[in-house]
Design a protein around this motif. Structure first.
Motif, PDB file in Angstrom:
ATOM      1  N   ASN A 512       0.917  -1.342   0.031  1.00 30.28           N
ATOM      2  CA  ASN A 512       0.124   0.053   0.123  1.00 30.28           C
ATOM      3  C   ASN A 512       0.898   1.217   0.114  1.00 30.28           C
ATOM      4  N   PHE A 513       1.917   1.295   0.717  1.00 37.02           N
ATOM      5  CA  PHE A 513       2.610   2.501   0.749  1.00 37.02           C
ATOM      6  C   PHE A 513       3.454   2.643  -0.682  1.00 37.02           C
ATOM      7  N   ARG A 514       4.043   1.530  -1.152  1.00 38.64           N
ATOM      8  CA  ARG A 514       4.638   1.867  -2.540  1.00 38.64           C
ATOM      9  C   ARG A 514       3.844   2.363  -3.580  1.00 38.64           C
ATOM     10  N   HIS A 515       2.700   1.765  -3.490  1.00 43.03           N
ATOM     11  CA  HIS A 515       1.341   2.244  -4.391  1.00 43.03           C
ATOM     12  C   HIS A 515       1.225   3.746  -4.198  1.00 43.03           C
ATOM     13  N   LEU A 516       0.818   4.171  -2.899  1.00 42.56           N
ATOM     14  CA  LEU A 516       0.719   5.574  -2.813  1.00 42.56           C
ATOM     15  C   LEU A 516       1.894   6.553  -3.095  1.00 42.56           C
ATOM     16  N   GLN A 517       2.982   5.832  -2.598  1.00 42.73           N
ATOM     17  CA  GLN A 517       4.293   6.831  -3.291  1.00 42.73           C
ATOM     18  C   GLN A 517       4.460   6.991  -4.395  1.00 42.73           C
ATOM     19  N   ALA A 518       4.145   5.808  -5.361  1.00 46.32           N
ATOM     20  CA  ALA A 518       4.331   5.888  -6.704  1.00 46.32           C
ATOM     21  C   ALA A 518       3.333   6.830  -7.310  1.00 46.32           C
ATOM     22  N   GLN A 519       2.135   7.237  -6.531  1.00 41.70           N
ATOM     23  CA  GLN A 519       1.176   8.268  -7.019  1.00 41.70           C
ATOM     24  C   GLN A 519       1.649   9.638  -6.894  1.00 41.70           C
ATOM     25  N   VAL A 520       1.983   9.803  -5.717  1.00 43.99           N
ATOM     26  CA  VAL A 520       2.455  11.078  -5.375  1.00 43.99           C
ATOM     27  C   VAL A 520       3.889  11.672  -5.452  1.00 43.99           C
ATOM     28  N   GLY A 521       4.655  10.816  -5.948  1.00 42.79           N
ATOM     29  CA  GLY A 521       5.921  11.149  -6.030  1.00 42.79           C
ATOM     30  C   GLY A 521       6.937  11.064  -4.884  1.00 42.79           C
ATOM     31  N   GLU A 522       7.877  12.143  -5.050  1.00 36.16           N
ATOM     32  CA  GLU A 522       8.847  12.345  -3.941  1.00 36.16           C
ATOM     33  C   GLU A 522       8.090  13.021  -2.690  1.00 36.16           C
ATOM     34  N   ARG A 523       8.629  12.603  -1.643  1.00 36.27           N
ATOM     35  CA  ARG A 523       8.010  12.864  -0.302  1.00 36.27           C
ATOM     36  C   ARG A 523       8.353  14.625  -0.163  1.00 36.27           C
ATOM     37  N   ASP A 524       9.333  15.138  -0.429  1.00 34.63           N
ATOM     38  CA  ASP A 524       9.713  16.440  -0.288  1.00 34.63           C
ATOM     39  C   ASP A 524       8.721  17.322  -1.160  1.00 34.63           C
ATOM     40  N   LEU A 525       8.190  16.895  -2.227  1.00 36.70           N
ATOM     41  CA  LEU A 525       7.217  17.530  -2.795  1.00 36.70           C
ATOM     42  C   LEU A 525       5.805  17.827  -2.110  1.00 36.70           C
ATOM     43  N   VAL A 526       5.447  16.521  -1.359  1.00 43.78           N
ATOM     44  CA  VAL A 526       4.243  16.768  -0.653  1.00 43.78           C
ATOM     45  C   VAL A 526       4.593  17.767   0.621  1.00 43.78           C
ATOM     46  N   LYS A 527       5.822  17.675   1.105  1.00 43.00           N
ATOM     47  CA  LYS A 527       5.887  18.657   2.194  1.00 43.00           C
ATOM     48  C   LYS A 527       6.181  19.916   1.630  1.00 43.00           C
ATOM     49  N   ARG A 528       6.476  20.297   0.698  1.00 37.85           N
ATOM     50  CA  ARG A 528       6.458  21.719   0.124  1.00 37.85           C
ATOM     51  C   ARG A 528       5.066  22.171  -0.162  1.00 37.85           C
ATOM     52  N   TYR A 529       4.294  21.586  -0.834  1.00 35.42           N
ATOM     53  CA  TYR A 529       2.746  21.849  -0.952  1.00 35.42           C
ATOM     54  C   TYR A 529       2.155  21.723   0.393  1.00 35.42           C
ATOM     55  N   LEU A 530       2.686  21.139   1.312  1.00 36.83           N
ATOM     56  CA  LEU A 530       1.697  21.300   2.510  1.00 36.83           C
ATOM     57  C   LEU A 530       2.193  22.523   3.380  1.00 36.83           C
ATOM     58  N   ARG A 531       3.662  23.143   3.197  1.00 36.38           N
ATOM     59  CA  ARG A 531       4.143  24.409   3.612  1.00 36.38           C
ATOM     60  C   ARG A 531       3.098  25.413   3.121  1.00 36.38           C
ATOM     61  N   ARG A 532       3.235  25.347   1.671  1.00 33.46           N
ATOM     62  CA  ARG A 532       2.489  26.532   0.867  1.00 33.46           C
ATOM     63  C   ARG A 532       0.984  26.710   1.325  1.00 33.46           C
TER      64      ARG A 532
END
Length: 582
Positions: A512-532
């Protein structure tokens, strides 16, 4: 400065005293390893020239015990002291748990600043025992320096040596909380924030239960606010307001959208789902007996993990298409439609329309923030769950190897006893096993005990009685050996099943984690969008006030959530301004 009282208190004074004194086999092996790493230094921590390294701290030298004090024992030897306390505890027949152990720890920052030394720790220990009313009780006090935070261990005999009455540990947590806070304030030490007291202060409005210790520590490590379960009153309201959505909706998308209008979201936790508003949560099973993850997945025809991965991918793709910071889908859904509806239904003036626009912008920004926060939290929880399942798998693997060895040993011992009684032990064992399958273990053992000849001819060296059967002693030894082997066999099968379940759970979580990670891409991208999204939400909250919430036509749950977010944002801004003024 803080305290800890373990849920499981010591079963014996001796085991606890040896552990605190660092005199168990595990501690001796660790000490020998440290000495070899230091290049052969003596056991007392001295260097080759016999001088004590005073420039290094006790924690850096790995010293477990800095000092030890006794009260009412006359010795600090753990063996003798434990024996004296055990004898004293026998004076009371009513006390089942005479040993009391608690810890008082100090902030590492205080230790680095020199506020916590041996003398001050002794004074604090004396002050604590005196105010707790333990001065006349037997105890050992150990000061440990094997962690970044110096700490004190108290091993107390609750039974009074003269009266035989037990010291009451009722409300010990509350008493220690008060004492630690008073001592810390008097000595200028840092005190741990009292999450229970702070939570009680806002319990009426937040309608949440107590935060578990595990969730509190996890939230501290991850740098977020701990989530508490909804209390009974809030759960009753959730059942009324949310149960129809779970009953009527036909897909994960429609269910999530309906919950989002009330400010609630679904998130995977463990092997099930929780409903959360970002602050508190409730399990699906708490919303109704028929609301279960498996039943919803069967009805919707899709796993929740697959749906959420697809939604996460859409969230990331929408943000990548929109460089201005707000996903157009959520903005159109939560802002434009509601703004038009409110304007048309209220006949509002220009100022009122501006207020409604500002409030709906807050809702859109808050909705977007919660989606990114939920995605980031899901990724973090998945990583933590992978680590947890890996630990469980390693533990079960160790148990499996140990039980395999135990099964082999008990089988060999059983065959030794079989050889002493039967001429062909392998054939006798096979016949006995066949009888157990046919009759059951108990009936087969009873039948074989009466007529051992069913298993084959006896060995020439077998001692038999007048009845021609083996003597009771030799037969009883065989029965016990076979019982041990069957117990070891059953435990091995149970461990194999647990190992299979652990591997299945680990594979499922990792997949499940690999599938979710493959959909959202890099974790840093999610962190950056969260801060924004956090910045956009803060800007939107700056443009609203208390009066605007009273005119809103949003759902009551959403008004309460947005108003709470605005209050917290306003408090943070005031604290930030006060800090700048200093």
């Amino acid at each position: 400065m803080r305290f800890k009282v373990g849920k499981q208190q010591p079963a014996s004074f001796r085991a606890a005293a040896l552990y605190l004194a660092g005199q168990t086999r595990k501690h001796r092996e660790a000490e020998r390893a440290r000495q070899s790493e230091r290049g052969g230094g003596g056991p007392d921590g001295r260097s080759d020239d016999g001088r004590l390294g005073e420039t290094s701290s006790p924690a850096s030298r790995g010293e477990r015990v800095l000092w030890v004090e006794e009260r009412g024992l006359g010795t600090t030897d753990p063996e003798q002291a434990a024996r004296i306390m055990a004898i004293t505890a026998e004076r009371s027949q009513r006390v089942r748990q005479p040993a009391l152990h608690f810890i008082v720890a100090f902030d590492p920052k205080d230790a680095r600043r020199g506020r916590v030394d041996a003398e001050s720790m002794r004074e604090i220990a004396g002050e604590l025992t005196e105010k707790l009313g333990l001065n006349d009780h037997q105890m050992l006090i150990y000061a440990h320096g094997d962690r970044k935070h110096p700490h004190l261990h108290f091993l107390v005999n609750r039974v009074h040596p003269e009266t035989g009455r037990a010291w009451s540990q009722r409300n010990i947590g509350l008493r220690l909380t008060t004492l630690c806070r008073e001592i810390a304030e008097a000595r200028g030490l840092n005190a741990l924030k009292e999450r229970n007291r702070e939570q009680e202060r806002g319990r009426d409005s937040d309608r949440t239960g107590p935060v578990s210790d595990g969730e509190y520590r996890t939230a501290q490590r991850e740098g977020r606010e701990p989530k508490a379960p909804f209390d009974r009153e809030a759960l009753a309201d959730l059942k009324t307001s949310l149960a129809p959505a779970f009953r009527d909706e036909t897909s994960w998308a429609s269910l999530s959208g309906r919950l989002a209008t009330q400010g609630f979201y679904l998130r995977a936790k463990g092997q099930g789902l929780i409903v959360t508003d970002g602050r508190a949560y409730a399990k699906l099973s708490q919303l109704g007996k028929t609301i279960r993850l498996k039943e919803l997945e069967n009805r919707f025809g899709e796993r929740f993990a697959d749906y959420y991965a697809r939604e996460a991918r859409g969230l990331v793709a929408g943000r990548e298409r929109d460089g201005r910071g707000v996903d157009r889908r959520s903005e159109n859904r939560s802002h434009q439609a509601r703004t038009d509806r409110d304007h048309a239904g209220s006949g509002s003036t220009g100022n009122e329309r501006g207020d409604l626009d500002s409030l709906h912008r807050v809702e859109a920004a808050d909705f977007e923030y919660r989606r990114w926060a939920l995605l980031d939290e899901t990724l973090t929880a998945s990583e933590r769950q992978i680590q947890r399942t890996d630990r469980t798998t390693r533990k079960q693997s160790f148990e499996l190897d140990r039980n395999r060895g135990r099964e082999v040993v008990t089988y060999d011992r059983m065959l030794v006893h079989m050889k002493r009684l039967f001429a062909d032990p392998a054939k006798a064992h096979a016949r006995w096993t066949a009888l157990e399958r046919e009759l059951g273990v108990g009936d087969a053992a009873e039948l074989v005990g009466k007529t051992p000849g069913l298993l084959g001819s006896m060995s020439r060296d077998t001692k038999v009685g007048r009845s021609g059967r083996p003597t009771a002693k030799s037969w009883e030894a065989l029965q016990k050996a076979r019982t041990r082997w069957r117990d070891a066999q059953a435990e091995l099968e149970d461990t194999r099943y647990k190992m299979q379940q652990a591997r299945h759970a680990a594979d499922r979580v990792r997949s499940n984690f690999r599938h979710l990670q493959a959909q959202v891409g890099e974790r840093d991208l999610v962190k950056r969008y969260l801060r924004r999204s956090i910045r956009l939400r803060a800007r939107a909250l700056d443009r609203v006030n208390h009066r605007m919430f009273e005119k809103s036509r949003l759902a009551d749950e959403r008004i309460e959530q947005l108003h709470r977010a605005w209050r917290r944002h306003d408090e943070r801004e005031r604290e930030r301004r006060r800090g700048r003024g200093r």
